[in-house]
Design an enzyme around this catalytic site. Structure first.
Site, PDB file in Angstrom:
ATOM      1  CB  VAL A  14       3.373 -15.876  -9.229  1.00 62.73           C
ATOM      2  CG1 VAL A  14       3.410 -15.052  -7.923  1.00 62.73           C
ATOM      3  CG2 VAL A  14       3.858 -15.248 -10.538  1.00 62.73           C
ATOM      4  NE  ARG A  45      -5.631 -24.745 -15.277  1.00 60.52           N
ATOM      5  CZ  ARG A  45      -5.206 -23.782 -15.542  1.00 60.52           C
ATOM      6  NH1 ARG A  45      -6.163 -22.826 -16.197  1.00 60.52           N
ATOM      7  NH2 ARG A  45      -3.980 -23.348 -15.683  1.00 60.52           N
ATOM      8  CE  LYS A 105       0.467  -9.340 -14.578  1.00 61.37           C
ATOM      9  NZ  LYS A 105       1.803  -9.555 -14.768  1.00 61.37           N
ATOM     10  CD  GLU A 129       5.085  -3.498  -4.268  1.00 60.75           C
ATOM     11  OE1 GLU A 129       5.013  -2.669  -3.230  1.00 60.75           O
ATOM     12  OE2 GLU A 129       5.397  -2.949  -5.378  1.00 60.75           O
ATOM     13  CB  VAL A 132       3.082  -2.721 -10.830  1.00 62.83           C
ATOM     14  CG1 VAL A 132       3.893  -1.613 -11.574  1.00 62.83           C
ATOM     15  CG2 VAL A 132       1.575  -2.540 -10.744  1.00 62.83           C
ATOM     16  N   GLY A 134       6.989  -6.884 -11.029  1.00 67.96           N
ATOM     17  CA  GLY A 134       7.725  -8.030 -10.528  1.00 67.96           C
ATOM     18  C   GLY A 134       8.364  -7.703  -9.060  1.00 67.96           C
ATOM     19  N   GLY A 187       9.305 -18.257 -17.938  1.00 64.83           N
ATOM     20  CA  GLY A 187       8.421 -17.873 -16.901  1.00 64.83           C
ATOM     21  C   GLY A 187       7.829 -16.722 -16.809  1.00 64.83           C
ATOM     22  CG  ASP A 201       1.294  -7.463 -18.434  1.00 64.45           C
ATOM     23  OD1 ASP A 201       0.783  -8.049 -17.247  1.00 64.45           O
ATOM     24  OD2 ASP A 201       2.595  -7.226 -17.923  1.00 64.45           O
ATOM     25  CE  LYS A 205       3.151  -6.095 -14.985  1.00 64.76           C
ATOM     26  NZ  LYS A 205       4.016  -6.402 -16.029  1.00 64.76           N
TER      27      LYS A 205
HETATM   28  P1  NAP Z   1       0.715 -19.998 -14.220  1.00 64.48           P
HETATM   29  O1  NAP Z   1       2.100 -20.232 -13.932  1.00 64.48           O
HETATM   30  O2  NAP Z   1      -0.133 -20.079 -15.348  1.00 64.48           O
HETATM   31  O3  NAP Z   1       0.103 -20.493 -12.835  1.00 64.48           O
HETATM   32  C1  NAP Z   1      -1.423 -20.505 -12.565  1.00 64.48           C
HETATM   33  C2  NAP Z   1      -1.756 -21.181 -11.439  1.00 64.48           C
HETATM   34  O4  NAP Z   1      -3.078 -21.140 -11.187  1.00 64.48           O
HETATM   35  C3  NAP Z   1      -1.667 -22.824 -11.825  1.00 64.48           C
HETATM   36  O5  NAP Z   1      -1.167 -23.404 -10.712  1.00 64.48           O
HETATM   37  C4  NAP Z   1      -3.080 -23.482 -12.128  1.00 64.48           C
HETATM   38  O6  NAP Z   1      -3.264 -24.599 -11.891  1.00 64.48           O
HETATM   39  C5  NAP Z   1      -3.956 -22.496 -11.544  1.00 64.48           C
HETATM   40  N1  NAP Z   1      -5.357 -22.206 -11.874  1.00 64.48           N
HETATM   41  C6  NAP Z   1      -5.383 -21.525 -13.076  1.00 64.48           C
HETATM   42  N2  NAP Z   1      -6.814 -21.336 -13.148  1.00 64.48           N
HETATM   43  C7  NAP Z   1      -7.451 -21.970 -12.238  1.00 64.48           C
HETATM   44  C8  NAP Z   1      -8.799 -22.396 -11.983  1.00 64.48           C
HETATM   45  N3  NAP Z   1      -9.860 -21.991 -12.670  1.00 64.48           N
HETATM   46  N4  NAP Z   1      -9.000 -23.048 -11.043  1.00 64.48           N
HETATM   47  C9  NAP Z   1      -7.663 -23.549 -10.261  1.00 64.48           C
HETATM   48  N5  NAP Z   1      -6.562 -23.208 -10.414  1.00 64.48           N
HETATM   49  C10 NAP Z   1      -6.459 -22.452 -11.625  1.00 64.48           C
HETATM   50  O7  NAP Z   1       0.638 -18.397 -14.031  1.00 64.48           O
HETATM   51  P2  NAP Z   1       1.700 -17.473 -13.182  1.00 64.48           P
HETATM   52  O8  NAP Z   1       2.527 -16.861 -14.333  1.00 64.48           O
HETATM   53  O9  NAP Z   1       2.172 -17.793 -12.025  1.00 64.48           O
HETATM   54  O10 NAP Z   1       0.951 -15.956 -13.231  1.00 64.48           O
HETATM   55  C11 NAP Z   1      -0.135 -15.896 -12.120  1.00 64.48           C
HETATM   56  C12 NAP Z   1      -0.654 -14.569 -11.891  1.00 64.48           C
HETATM   57  O11 NAP Z   1       0.762 -13.618 -11.394  1.00 64.48           O
HETATM   58  C13 NAP Z   1      -1.124 -14.089 -12.916  1.00 64.48           C
HETATM   59  O12 NAP Z   1      -2.144 -12.981 -12.540  1.00 64.48           O
HETATM   60  C14 NAP Z   1      -0.004 -13.101 -13.430  1.00 64.48           C
HETATM   61  O13 NAP Z   1      -0.447 -12.030 -14.426  1.00 64.48           O
HETATM   62  C15 NAP Z   1       0.700 -12.618 -12.211  1.00 64.48           C
HETATM   63  N6  NAP Z   1       2.170 -12.256 -12.533  1.00 64.48           N
HETATM   64  C16 NAP Z   1       3.036 -13.157 -12.972  1.00 64.48           C
HETATM   65  C17 NAP Z   1       4.384 -13.002 -13.124  1.00 64.48           C
HETATM   66  C18 NAP Z   1       5.228 -13.921 -13.722  1.00 64.48           C
HETATM   67  O14 NAP Z   1       6.525 -13.531 -14.137  1.00 64.48           O
HETATM   68  N7  NAP Z   1       4.766 -15.089 -14.320  1.00 64.48           N
HETATM   69  C19 NAP Z   1       4.680 -11.673 -12.512  1.00 64.48           C
HETATM   70  C20 NAP Z   1       3.805 -10.846 -11.940  1.00 64.48           C
HETATM   71  C21 NAP Z   1       2.714 -11.068 -11.700  1.00 64.48           C
HETATM   72  P3  NAP Z   1      -2.482 -25.957 -12.639  1.00 64.48           P
HETATM   73  O15 NAP Z   1      -1.178 -25.615 -12.008  1.00 64.48           O
HETATM   74  O16 NAP Z   1      -3.125 -27.289 -12.043  1.00 64.48           O
HETATM   75  O17 NAP Z   1      -2.695 -25.816 -14.033  1.00 64.48           O
HETATM   76  N1  HSE Z   2       4.170 -11.053 -18.052  1.00 63.69           N
HETATM   77  C1  HSE Z   2       4.501 -10.221 -17.169  1.00 63.69           C
HETATM   78  C2  HSE Z   2       5.759  -9.451 -17.665  1.00 63.69           C
HETATM   79  C3  HSE Z   2       4.726 -10.879 -15.855  1.00 63.69           C
HETATM   80  O1  HSE Z   2       6.384 -10.116 -18.686  1.00 63.69           O
HETATM   81  O2  HSE Z   2       6.176  -8.426 -17.314  1.00 63.69           O
HETATM   82  C4  HSE Z   2       5.142  -9.659 -14.955  1.00 63.69           C
HETATM   83  O3  HSE Z   2       4.161  -8.993 -14.429  1.00 63.69           O
END
Ligand code: NAP
Ligand code: HSE
Length: 436
Positions: A14, A45, A105, A129, A132, A134, A187, A201, A205
């Site tokens: 994201v 990280r 969320k 926004e 919930v 996407g 992803g 999850d 939401k």
């Molecule tokens: P992700 O790909 O795992 O990315 C997480 C990022 O945060 C990485 O860059 C990681 O660093 C960094 N990070 C995690 N813990 C950390 C810490 N303690 N200190 C510093 N950096 C840290 O996750 P994502 O899928 O983007 O999801 C992120 C958020 O968006 C979550 O809350 C998820 O529920 C929400 N979300 C995701 C989606 C989706 O489709 N993926 C949709 C809606 C909402 P590194 O890169 O160095 O590992």
């Molecule tokens: N893991 C979540 C999903 C990301 O699959 O709906 C979007 O919030």
């Protein structure tokens, strides 16, 4: 006017998508926001890890304070995920007078009451926004577009990973674990996919949707949760034979005796629009006394669809930087002193039609025993399907659809059917929503 300086916490799916959209559409976004928007620092990280989005040198850090204590950064965007340290970082940003945008969320559903109280006290915005559905702007739609309605209920496919897996299982007979792996590679899944497949999850939401729909606090711990881990392809196939699709839904509904809050797999008649929402797509059906039923459809996960929501929130925040905090849209749609604590119904009191599947010995009288138990408990049957035994098997699958009935009655029926000597294995139960 100078560009607004943004600090990004997290640079994964994201966070990376957000940087890509802000960069690609910079001019268009500045025309909308009235100012440029620039990501000046990014926390991860592992700052040395290769990233999909190219950045000017010196942007990456592993020190959160380089963002949280930088007085020139006005907006903090949290796309790290998890509860800690995300919660502490957001509270520190709020305390420092920074506005916050988050896609998290889990954090909003479980710590949102605390976070919004802190934001109100400091006069800053916390926008969520992307938390919930996407890319679907459902928070804005319910909180603002439907603000004139008394919302009766919200029901939706709100986990893209579950919907992707169920679609793969139905269309290609893909095995559950393989379908989950595909969703992870695309992803869609959470860092810990147990949150997706065990319904947590969706419950996060749903908690947020229920709060903004009904004007109740965030009550995640009161949501009934079931995931899709136990679902078998057989149930998807039998449901189809009976004219239904299996979907994982979050349902929040006002009833005469309380509010239903539940996230679990559901059978939906195939002819309903929502039953035909496939893959990673999400759809949310909102029912209001004035609007009637409105269905919102769009991509529920993935880098850029989610970034679309994050960037819209950043633009909203930039537009309101100079607004009197008292004039902003309340975080949870209703004025904070006007939230109500409606009772949440226990699952035993929820009424739904049910799909039951059991394995029965292939001999006379078994069906009569099962139907007698249902009749004794006042449960009427809408359909029965008895399948031929698999080659070499001594049992036959029996599938029943009931009319609407209190959950407690079905629990009692399942216990009694399971105790029959002619019934083997676990009895599968799925709830049915007709959306008539
Ligand atoms: P992700 O790909 O795992 O990315 C997480 C990022 O945060 C990485 O860059 C990681 O660093 C960094 N990070 C995690 N813990 C950390 C810490 N303690 N200190 C510093 N950096 C840290 O996750 P994502 O899928 O983007 O999801 C992120 C958020 O968006 C979550 O809350 C998820 O529920 C929400 N979300 C995701 C989606 C989706 O489709 N993926 C949709 C809606 C909402 P590194 O890169 O160095 O590992
Ligand atoms: N893991 C979540 C999903 C990301 O699959 O709906 C979007 O919030």
């Amino acid at each position: 006017m100078k560009a607004v300086r943004v600090g990004l916490l997290g640079f994964g799916v994201v966070g990376g998508g957000t940087a890509a959209v802000l960069t690609r559409n910079a001019q268009e976004i500045a025309r909308r926001a009235g100012r440029g928007i620039e990501i000046v620092k990014i926390l991860a990280r592992d700052p040395a890890k290769p990233r999909a989005v190219a950045l000017p040198p010196g942007r990456m850090t592993r020190e959160a304070d380089e963002i949280l204590k930088d007085p020139t950064i006005e907006v903090v965007v949290e796309t790290m995920g998890g509860i800690e340290p995300a919660r502490s970082y957001i509270l520190a940003a709020i305390a420092a007078g920074k506005h916050v945008v988050t896609a998290n969320k889990a954090l909003i559903a479980t710590c949102g009451n605390e976070i919004f109280a802190a934001a109100r006290a400091r006069g800053v915005v916390v926008a969520f926004e992307a938390a919930v559905a996407g890319g679907i702007p459902i928070i804005k739609a319910i909180r603002e577009g439907l603000a004139g309605n008394r919302i009766r209920g919200v029901a939706g496919i709100i986990n893209g990973t579950c919907n992707y897996i169920l679609t793969e299982m139905r269309e290609h007979r893909t095995e559950f674990t393989a379908a989950l792996k595909q969703a992870q590679a695309l992803g869609y899944a959470e860092a810990d996919p147990h949150f997706d497949i065990d319904g947590i999850d969706a419950a996060h939401k749903l908690t947020i949707l229920a709060a903004i729909a009904f004007g109740i606090p965030l009550v995640f711990e009161q949501v009934y949760i079931e995931g899709i881990r136990e679902l078998e392809t057989a149930d998807i196939v039998y449901a189809a034979e009976l004219g239904y699709r299996v979907k994982h839904l979050g349902i929040a509904r006002r009833g005469a005796h309380g509010i239903e809050l539940r996230a679990h797999p559901v059978l939906i008649p195939q002819k309903r629009l929502i039953a035909n929402v496939d893959g990673v797509m999400n759809a949310i059906l909102v029912s209001g006394d004035a609007v009637g039923s409105a269905l919102f459809y769009g991509p529920g996960a993935g880098a850029e669809p989610t970034a679309s929501a994050v960037v819209a929130d950043i633009i909203d925040v930039v537009r309101t930087l100079t607004t009197d905090p008292g004039l902003r849209v309340p975080h949870l749609a209703f004025q904070p002193d006007a939230l109500s604590d409606g009772p949440v119904l226990g699952m035993a009191d929820v009424e739904t039609a049910c799909y039951l599947r059991c394995e029965a010995l292939d001999r006379p009288g078994v069906m009569a025993d099962v139907t007698r138990i249902l009749a004794d408990l006042g449960i009427s049957i809408e359909a029965i399907l008895q399948k031929a035994p698999e080659p070499g098997a001594h049992t036959v699958p029996v599938i029943l659809l009931t009319h609407s009935v209190r959950e407690a009655q079905v629990d009692a029926a399942i216990a009694r059917i399971a105790s029959l000597e002619s019934i083997t294995g676990k009895i599968r139960r799925l709830r049915v929503e007709s959306f008539a």
